[in-house]
Scaffold this motif. Sequence first.
Motif, PDB file in Angstrom:
ATOM      1  N   ALA A  30       0.821  -1.214   0.000  1.00  0.00           N
ATOM      2  CA  ALA A  30       0.000   0.000   0.000  1.00  0.00           C
ATOM      3  C   ALA A  30       0.855   1.264   0.000  1.00  0.00           C
ATOM      4  CB  ALA A  30      -0.927   0.002   1.207  1.00  0.00           C
ATOM      5  N   ASP A  31       2.117   1.148   0.348  1.00  0.00           N
ATOM      6  CA  ASP A  31       2.991   2.318   0.341  1.00  0.00           C
ATOM      7  C   ASP A  31       3.568   2.597  -1.044  1.00  0.00           C
ATOM      8  OD1 ASP A  31       4.410  -0.074   0.467  1.00  0.00           O
ATOM      9  OD2 ASP A  31       6.156   0.882   1.406  1.00  0.00           O
ATOM     10  N   ARG A  32       3.681   1.579  -1.890  1.00  0.00           N
ATOM     11  CA  ARG A  32       4.334   1.715  -3.180  1.00  0.00           C
ATOM     12  C   ARG A  32       3.374   1.643  -4.361  1.00  0.00           C
ATOM     13  NH1 ARG A  32       7.748  -3.348  -4.777  1.00  0.00           N
ATOM     14  NH2 ARG A  32       5.628  -4.093  -4.912  1.00  0.00           N
ATOM     15  N   ASP A  33       2.411   0.750  -4.323  1.00  0.00           N
ATOM     16  CA  ASP A  33       1.544   0.482  -5.471  1.00  0.00           C
ATOM     17  C   ASP A  33       0.753   1.699  -5.960  1.00  0.00           C
ATOM     18  OD1 ASP A  33       2.528  -2.059  -5.469  1.00  0.00           O
ATOM     19  OD2 ASP A  33       0.752  -2.966  -4.547  1.00  0.00           O
ATOM     20  N   PRO A  34       0.133   2.492  -5.077  1.00  0.00           N
ATOM     21  CA  PRO A  34      -0.603   3.656  -5.591  1.00  0.00           C
ATOM     22  C   PRO A  34       0.300   4.666  -6.284  1.00  0.00           C
ATOM     23  CG  PRO A  34      -1.199   3.220  -3.314  1.00  0.00           C
ATOM     24  CD  PRO A  34      -0.056   2.325  -3.644  1.00  0.00           C
ATOM     25  N   LEU A  35       1.495   4.833  -5.784  1.00  0.00           N
ATOM     26  CA  LEU A  35       2.440   5.769  -6.396  1.00  0.00           C
ATOM     27  C   LEU A  35       2.858   5.295  -7.780  1.00  0.00           C
ATOM     28  CD1 LEU A  35       4.168   8.300  -6.131  1.00  0.00           C
ATOM     29  CD2 LEU A  35       5.933   6.884  -5.086  1.00  0.00           C
ATOM     30  N   ILE A  36       3.201   4.026  -7.902  1.00  0.00           N
ATOM     31  CA  ILE A  36       3.582   3.473  -9.204  1.00  0.00           C
ATOM     32  C   ILE A  36       2.408   3.556 -10.173  1.00  0.00           C
ATOM     33  CG2 ILE A  36       4.236   1.349 -10.405  1.00  0.00           C
ATOM     34  CD1 ILE A  36       5.900   0.617  -7.928  1.00  0.00           C
ATOM     35  N   ALA A  37       1.196   3.228  -9.699  1.00  0.00           N
ATOM     36  CA  ALA A  37       0.008   3.287 -10.558  1.00  0.00           C
ATOM     37  C   ALA A  37      -0.237   4.698 -11.053  1.00  0.00           C
ATOM     38  CB  ALA A  37      -1.212   2.758  -9.795  1.00  0.00           C
ATOM     39  N   ALA A  38      -0.077   5.680 -10.185  1.00  0.00           N
ATOM     40  CA  ALA A  38      -0.287   7.079 -10.587  1.00  0.00           C
ATOM     41  C   ALA A  38       0.755   7.511 -11.613  1.00  0.00           C
ATOM     42  CB  ALA A  38      -0.249   7.983  -9.360  1.00  0.00           C
ATOM     43  N   VAL A  39       2.010   7.164 -11.394  1.00  0.00           N
ATOM     44  CA  VAL A  39       3.069   7.550 -12.331  1.00  0.00           C
ATOM     45  C   VAL A  39       2.841   6.903 -13.693  1.00  0.00           C
ATOM     46  CG1 VAL A  39       5.542   7.300 -12.811  1.00  0.00           C
ATOM     47  CG2 VAL A  39       4.788   8.040 -10.552  1.00  0.00           C
ATOM     48  N   VAL A  40       2.533   5.600 -13.714  1.00  0.00           N
ATOM     49  CA  VAL A  40       2.289   4.900 -14.976  1.00  0.00           C
ATOM     50  C   VAL A  40       1.091   5.505 -15.697  1.00  0.00           C
ATOM     51  CG1 VAL A  40       1.564   2.690 -15.971  1.00  0.00           C
ATOM     52  CG2 VAL A  40       3.395   2.750 -14.289  1.00  0.00           C
ATOM     53  N   SER A  41       0.034   5.806 -14.959  1.00  0.00           N
ATOM     54  CA  SER A  41      -1.173   6.366 -15.563  1.00  0.00           C
ATOM     55  C   SER A  41      -0.917   7.755 -16.138  1.00  0.00           C
ATOM     56  CB  SER A  41      -2.290   6.415 -14.522  1.00  0.00           C
ATOM     57  OG  SER A  41      -3.452   6.943 -15.094  1.00  0.00           O
ATOM     58  N   PHE A  42      -0.247   8.603 -15.393  1.00  0.00           N
ATOM     59  CA  PHE A  42       0.029   9.956 -15.882  1.00  0.00           C
ATOM     60  C   PHE A  42       0.995   9.939 -17.060  1.00  0.00           C
ATOM     61  CE2 PHE A  42      -1.814  11.147 -11.829  1.00  0.00           C
ATOM     62  CZ  PHE A  42      -2.578  12.254 -12.187  1.00  0.00           C
ATOM     63  N   LEU A  43       1.992   9.058 -17.030  1.00  0.00           N
ATOM     64  CA  LEU A  43       2.898   8.951 -18.169  1.00  0.00           C
ATOM     65  C   LEU A  43       2.168   8.437 -19.413  1.00  0.00           C
ATOM     66  CD1 LEU A  43       6.203   7.566 -16.617  1.00  0.00           C
ATOM     67  CD2 LEU A  43       5.813   9.809 -17.626  1.00  0.00           C
ATOM     68  N   THR A  44       1.303   7.460 -19.236  1.00  0.00           N
ATOM     69  CA  THR A  44       0.512   6.947 -20.364  1.00  0.00           C
ATOM     70  C   THR A  44      -0.362   8.037 -20.935  1.00  0.00           C
ATOM     71  OG1 THR A  44       0.502   4.753 -19.341  1.00  0.00           O
ATOM     72  CG2 THR A  44      -1.136   5.165 -21.060  1.00  0.00           C
ATOM     73  N   TYR A  45      -1.013   8.805 -20.062  1.00  0.00           N
ATOM     74  CA  TYR A  45      -1.851   9.919 -20.515  1.00  0.00           C
ATOM     75  C   TYR A  45      -1.029  10.938 -21.290  1.00  0.00           C
ATOM     76  CZ  TYR A  45      -4.877  13.996 -20.443  1.00  0.00           C
ATOM     77  OH  TYR A  45      -5.609  15.087 -20.820  1.00  0.00           O
ATOM     78  N   ALA A  46       0.127  11.299 -20.750  1.00  0.00           N
ATOM     79  CA  ALA A  46       0.966  12.301 -21.403  1.00  0.00           C
ATOM     80  C   ALA A  46       1.463  11.820 -22.761  1.00  0.00           C
ATOM     81  CB  ALA A  46       2.151  12.662 -20.506  1.00  0.00           C
ATOM     82  N   VAL A  47       1.870  10.560 -22.855  1.00  0.00           N
ATOM     83  CA  VAL A  47       2.365  10.034 -24.128  1.00  0.00           C
ATOM     84  C   VAL A  47       1.259  10.026 -25.167  1.00  0.00           C
ATOM     85  CG1 VAL A  47       3.176   7.927 -25.273  1.00  0.00           C
ATOM     86  CG2 VAL A  47       4.280   8.705 -23.182  1.00  0.00           C
ATOM     87  N   PHE A  48       0.086   9.499 -24.808  1.00  0.00           N
ATOM     88  CA  PHE A  48      -0.997   9.422 -25.777  1.00  0.00           C
ATOM     89  C   PHE A  48      -1.543  10.798 -26.121  1.00  0.00           C
ATOM     90  CE2 PHE A  48      -0.921   4.957 -24.999  1.00  0.00           C
ATOM     91  CZ  PHE A  48      -1.453   4.400 -26.132  1.00  0.00           C
ATOM     92  N   ASN A  49      -1.773  11.625 -25.120  1.00  0.00           N
ATOM     93  CA  ASN A  49      -2.413  12.911 -25.349  1.00  0.00           C
ATOM     94  C   ASN A  49      -1.469  13.926 -25.988  1.00  0.00           C
ATOM     95  OD1 ASN A  49      -4.977  14.247 -24.959  1.00  0.00           O
ATOM     96  ND2 ASN A  49      -3.864  15.637 -23.612  1.00  0.00           N
ATOM     97  N   ASN A  50      -0.257  14.021 -25.504  1.00  0.00           N
ATOM     98  CA  ASN A  50       0.648  15.071 -25.956  1.00  0.00           C
ATOM     99  C   ASN A  50       1.574  14.637 -27.088  1.00  0.00           C
ATOM    100  OD1 ASN A  50      -0.510  16.585 -23.903  1.00  0.00           O
ATOM    101  ND2 ASN A  50       1.110  16.101 -22.447  1.00  0.00           N
ATOM    102  N   LEU A  51       2.155  13.457 -26.997  1.00  0.00           N
ATOM    103  CA  LEU A  51       3.124  13.038 -28.006  1.00  0.00           C
ATOM    104  C   LEU A  51       2.469  12.393 -29.223  1.00  0.00           C
ATOM    105  CD1 LEU A  51       5.946  11.581 -25.729  1.00  0.00           C
ATOM    106  CD2 LEU A  51       5.824  13.831 -26.804  1.00  0.00           C
TER     107      LEU A  51
END
Length: 181
Positions: free
Chosen positions: A146-167
């Motif tokens: 619970a200390d690591r998984d939400p952080l990794i999920a948020a980073v992966v999700s935001f990076l995926t959003y940025a790649v698809f939306n912006n790049l």
Amino acid sequence: MTTPTTDTDTGAAPATGRRAWIREHSELGVCVLLLALGILLLTDALTMDVDIAQRGPVGPRTVPVVVGAGLLVVAALLAVDVLRGGRGRAETGEDVDLSEPADWRTVSLLTGVFLGAAVLIEPLGFPIAGALLFWGAAFALGSRRADRDPLIAAVVSFLTYAVFNNLLGVPLPGGPLMGVL
């Protein structure tokens, strides 16, 4: 000595014979699934409303048509192989115990997480719904950090959003974070 019973009025094969044939040719179910997916993909791709002059020679129909045609070819080749007696090899991996039943709890959790993300993507946007999807999938598959998984999920999700939306220029719903991102 007993003989197998047959229905002489209809000439039908005994139920055990039919069941045995179906069991021996169960891979035909995969053929039917591949055929249905190929037809669906081709139908959707060929009925897509696209102005080809705007898109150039390779448009949005190209990949779905190629994949759909490939699915039809694979379905036909697999059906021919199965009907000629070909059979898939049984799983021999060390990490798979075929005597154990399926883990329906995990399958149910993953299905629920996926459907939940599909429902939440419009009101919450992809970054939040994607983070919940990644975190839920990690939890369903056994991770309890619970200390690591939400952080990794948020980073992966935001990076995926940025790649698809912006790049890539594929607009994804941003939700309440649209102005921030």
